[in-house]
Scaffold this active site. Sequence first.
Site, mmCIF file in Angstrom:
data_model
loop_
_atom_site.group_PDB
_atom_site.id
_atom_site.type_symbol
_atom_site.label_atom_id
_atom_site.label_comp_id
_atom_site.label_asym_id
_atom_site.label_seq_id
_atom_site.Cartn_x
_atom_site.Cartn_y
_atom_site.Cartn_z
ATOM 1 N N GLU A 35 0.853 -1.191 0.000
ATOM 2 C CA GLU A 35 0.000 0.000 0.000
ATOM 3 C C GLU A 35 0.884 1.235 0.000
ATOM 4 O OE1 GLU A 35 -3.049 0.102 3.013
ATOM 5 O OE2 GLU A 35 -2.974 2.287 3.147
ATOM 6 N N GLU A 67 -2.344 11.279 3.495
ATOM 7 C CA GLU A 67 -3.379 11.049 4.498
ATOM 8 C C GLU A 67 -3.423 12.278 5.393
ATOM 9 O OE1 GLU A 67 -4.114 6.676 5.938
ATOM 10 O OE2 GLU A 67 -1.942 7.044 5.899
#
Length: 525
Positions: A407, A412
Site C-alpha cells: 500500500e 493522508e
Amino acid sequence: QQVENITAPGSLQISTEVSQDGSGIVHFKASSSGAMTYHYYFGLNDTEKPVVAPGGEATFAYRSSGIYQVRVVAYGAGGIATNGSTEVEVEVTYEAPADLIQTLTNGSTRTWVWKKTVAAHLGVGPEFYDDGSIGDAPIWWSAGAFEKEAEGCLYEDKLIFTLAGDGSVQFTNENNGVSYFHVDEAADALGVARPAADQCFDYDVSASANAAVGFFLTGSGIASSTGIGMELGNSAFMSYFLNSSTYEIMSYSADELYVRTVQDIDGFRLAWYQKFIAEDVLPNDPGVEYELVWSDEFDTDGAPNAANWAYDLGNGDNGWGNAEIQFYTDRSDNVSVAGGNLNITAKRESFSGFNFTSARLKTEGKFDFQYGKVEVRAKLPKGGGTWPAIWLLGSDYQTNTWPACGEIDIMEHVGNTPDLIYGTLHSPSSFGDSQNKGTVTIAGATDDFHVYGLEWTEESITMFVDGEPFYSYAPQDKNADNWPFDKPFFLILNVAMGGTFGGEVDGNFTSGTMEIDYVHVYQAK
C-alpha cells in the site's frame, strides 16, 4: 649530623620554536637549575590541566591559528623556581590543505547536505575498541538509506562553508529553526523532559551563523582518517545535536565529506560518523522524462466518469479494517463532479444503520500501473474525525492479501491535526503504524488547494507536496517483505470518518468535502 640546605630551582628560562609549515606545532624548551619537573599551560583556557614535562621539553600542536600565552612552572625539591612561573607569547598558524578548503567552500560558498541515499550516512561506534585502539567505524549502528526521512527535520538542514576575504573559513547551519537532538542531549540543552527517543525540537541557531572554523591536526592515530580536525566556533554543530563542535575529517573528495565527532554522556563516550554531499552536485532533475498516461480533469458535471472510477460500498466487515464509522455510497450526496472538481463529501446522517456516510472511489479493473509519477491537486475537508486519503493498493490484493499486496499512501490527513500531512508505505515488514512514513506541515491544507505527489521507480518511492519532497524510501536489499512495490497498483480516493487513525469525531461536525481538481498519472517515456 649536618642537613644540607634545600633550595628552590633557579631562574626559569623558556625558548620556543614555532613551525613555519602551517602545522600549528610549537616546540618548547624550559630550563631551571635544580628543577625536577615542569608544568606547561598552553594558553587554551583558564581551566586547562597542566602537561607535565620532566625534562623541560614539550611539543604542542595548536588546533587553530592564534596568539597564545603559555605559562611554565618549574618544580624542584625546594618548591618552584625563584621567579615563580614564566610566560611566553607564541603566535602560531595552522593551515589546512588547500584542496580541503577548496572542497569545503568551492572557492567561495558551498552548501552540504546529508548523503541520505547511502547506508551508514549516520552511524555510531565506540571511541575505543576493546584492545585500546581508537574506533574508526560505526560498528554499533548505521542508518539505512533515507532511514531518518520520517523524522521530518534532519535531512532538511543545509551546512554552508564560506571562504572569507582574509582566507578564513566560516560555517553556518541553516536548520529552519528545528534541529534533530540526541535523546541524552535534549534535556540539558533545552530544559525539556528526557524524550523517549531522538527527535526534532525547535532550536534557534542564528547566533552561531558564520562561525569561525579552526583546523588542526587531531593526532588521533586513526589510519583511515585524514588526521585533520575542525573546530566550529560559537557552539555550532553539523546538523545532529550531539553537544560537540569538534569534528575529525575521516575523508573528503571533490564533492563528499565524511566526519567523526565524539559525544560525551557523563563520561560515556560515543563516536558518531556523518556523511555529507555537496548540494551543487545533486541533480536538479533525475533525468527521467515523463509523459501523461492517464488523467481525470473532472470537467463534466454529474457523476464521476464511469470509465475511470468504480466504488467500494458499505462499511466492510470491520470498518475496512480500521474501525471506520462511515457507510460508503455512490449517491450524489456523497460524490459528484461540479465546477471542475470532484467532490467527496462525508456527512453526519443516519443511513443503513450508520451515523455517517461518505464515498470511496477506485480505478480497480479500469486502470492500474507500475512505476511513474502521480499528481493530485486537492483541498482537504474540515472537521475533527475526518480522514481523507489519496493512495494506491496492489492490484493483486484479493489473492495476495494486505499487507503483502503493498500500500502506498500518497496523502493522508486527520481533521484533528489540520496542518499535518502524512505519506506512508505498508508492507509485510512494516504495516499498520508503519515506520516507513514521513510528515510535512502545510498551513491551510483545508483552505487551499495543494498538489500531492508521488514518484515511484524501481529503486525508490518519494512523496511530495507542491513539488517539495518530504519522504523517500529506498531499501538497499529489496525483497517481498520490504518492497512489494514491483507490480501494478490502482488508485483510491476516499474520505473516512473516525477509526484508528481519524480519531474522535467533533460533536459539531455535520459535513466535510475533499475537493479534487485533477488526477494525473505519468510514466517514463
